[in-house]
Enzyme design. Structure first.
Site, PDB file in Angstrom:
ATOM      1  CG  ASP A  12      -2.930  -0.168  -4.415  1.00  0.00           C
ATOM      2  OD1 ASP A  12      -3.239  -1.083  -4.570  1.00  0.00           O
ATOM      3  OD2 ASP A  12      -2.109  -0.066  -3.268  1.00  0.00           O
ATOM      4  CG  ASP A  50      -3.211   1.068  -0.241  1.00  0.00           C
ATOM      5  OD1 ASP A  50      -2.829   0.274   0.447  1.00  0.00           O
ATOM      6  OD2 ASP A  50      -3.087   1.899   0.970  1.00  0.00           O
ATOM      7  CG  HIS A  52      -5.686   2.006   4.389  1.00  0.00           C
ATOM      8  ND1 HIS A  52      -4.891   0.700   4.130  1.00  0.00           N
ATOM      9  CD2 HIS A  52      -4.016   2.689   3.875  1.00  0.00           C
ATOM     10  CE1 HIS A  52      -4.159   1.133   4.128  1.00  0.00           C
ATOM     11  NE2 HIS A  52      -3.336   1.907   3.656  1.00  0.00           N
ATOM     12  CG  HIS A  56      -4.671   1.375   8.118  1.00  0.00           C
ATOM     13  ND1 HIS A  56      -3.179   0.899   8.170  1.00  0.00           N
ATOM     14  CD2 HIS A  56      -5.068  -0.418   8.956  1.00  0.00           C
ATOM     15  CE1 HIS A  56      -3.483  -0.034   7.495  1.00  0.00           C
ATOM     16  NE2 HIS A  56      -4.676  -0.899   7.768  1.00  0.00           N
ATOM     17  CG  HIS A  85      -2.025   6.318   2.182  1.00  0.00           C
ATOM     18  ND1 HIS A  85      -1.413   5.837   3.376  1.00  0.00           N
ATOM     19  CD2 HIS A  85      -2.073   4.846   1.736  1.00  0.00           C
ATOM     20  CE1 HIS A  85      -1.463   4.569   3.773  1.00  0.00           C
ATOM     21  NE2 HIS A  85      -1.397   3.588   2.822  1.00  0.00           N
ATOM     22  CE  LYS A 110      -3.540  -3.353  -2.272  1.00  0.00           C
ATOM     23  NZ  LYS A 110      -2.429  -2.207  -1.358  1.00  0.00           N
ATOM     24  CB  CYS A 155       1.202  -1.779  -2.934  1.00  0.00           C
ATOM     25  SG  CYS A 155       0.781  -1.324  -1.742  1.00  0.00           S
TER      26      CYS A 155
HETATM   27  C1  VGL Z   1       0.940   1.495  -0.910  1.00  0.00           C
HETATM   28  C2  VGL Z   1       2.480   2.563   0.954  1.00  0.00           C
HETATM   29  C3  VGL Z   1       1.642   1.915   1.689  1.00  0.00           C
HETATM   30  C4  VGL Z   1       1.469   1.224  -2.303  1.00  0.00           C
HETATM   31  C5  VGL Z   1       0.254   1.826  -0.089  1.00  0.00           C
HETATM   32  O1  VGL Z   1       0.465   1.566  -2.661  1.00  0.00           O
HETATM   33  O2  VGL Z   1       2.595   0.945  -2.756  1.00  0.00           O
HETATM   34  N1  VGL Z   1       2.048   2.347  -0.152  1.00  0.00           N
HETATM   35  N2  VGL Z   1       0.009   1.919   1.271  1.00  0.00           N
HETATM   36 ZN    ZN Z   2      -1.695   2.287   2.334  1.00  0.00          ZN
END
Ligand code: VGL
Ligand code: ZN
Length: 202
Positions: A12, A50, A52, A56, A85, A110, A155
């Site tokens: 990410d 990430d 979404h 979401h 995000h 994901k 993550c």
């Molecule tokens: C993440 C919060 C929400 C991450 C992703 O990449 O750690 N944290 N979505």
């Molecule tokens: Zn996320």
């Protein structure tokens, strides 16, 4: 040089998780030169994204009256409600422009099911719905994984814990990760990773 059965997993490293982004991790961009330098040393390189949909269920904005960073109960357990995000196709969901993406063999997305979040690169937050990454890595013969990226305590940690549970030999390069650190989440994540036999380096 890592062995040929070792994969680098870059979690990410996206614009929204870097300074100026919607869910900025402090110094999130500071890890990028180290990650770029590591890529050529590995026979397998996987990036995660990430990804979404706008509706979401992990977004506070989709829970009227809820504050960002508060907790809610989902059918699969407690879930932090995040600022909106990494919306599919938005600039914030792009990889940070400083990240070298050409050496990646696979990009795995994901968090695309509206009703369930997915911190881990392996399973969604119910800890059972697979992303497919396990099968990919096994069919390529990966035995050891080195994890880098954002965020250490969400993550990256969830991915490391799942990978250890699946029987991979797992190292997290803490110097190539940065944390959100929400209510002690970084200390908890480090404790859990150590207990699971994850090697913490850097
Ligand atoms: C993440 C919060 C929400 C991450 C992703 O990449 O750690 N944290 N979505
Ligand atoms: Zn996320």
């Amino acid at each position: 040089m890592p062995a040929s059965d070792t994969a680098l997993i870059v979690i990410d490293v996206q614009t929204d998780f870097c300074p100026g982004g919607a869910l900025a991790v402090a110094e999130g961009d500071a890890i990028i030169p180290a990650i770029n330098a590591m890529m050529p040393e590995f026979g397998m390189v996987v990036l995660t994204q990430d990804w979404h949909p706008a509706n979401h269920s992990s977004f506070a904005a989709n829970h009227p009256g809820a504050e960002a960073f508060s907790l809610t109960d989902m059918p699969y357990g407690p879930q932090v409600l995040w600022p909106t995000h990494c919306v599919q196709g938005s600039p914030g969901a792009e990889f940070h422009p400083g990240l070298t993406t050409a050496p990646a063999d696979l990009i795995i997305r994901k968090g695309f099911h509206p009703e369930i979040d997915s911190y881990s690169a392996f399973f969604e937050n119910d800890r059972t719905t697979p992303t497919g990454l396990e099968g990919y890595l096994r069919s390529r013969g990966a035995k050891s994984l080195v994890l880098t990226g954002l965020a250490t305590d969400f993550c990256v940690a969830y991915s490391a814990l799942d990978a250890a549970r699946l029987g991979f030999d797992v190292t997290v390069r803490l110097d190539a990760c940065r944390a959100i650190d929400l209510n002690g989440s970084l200390a908890d994540a480090l404790t859990q990773m150590r207990a699971a036999g994850v090697t913490l380096e850097g």
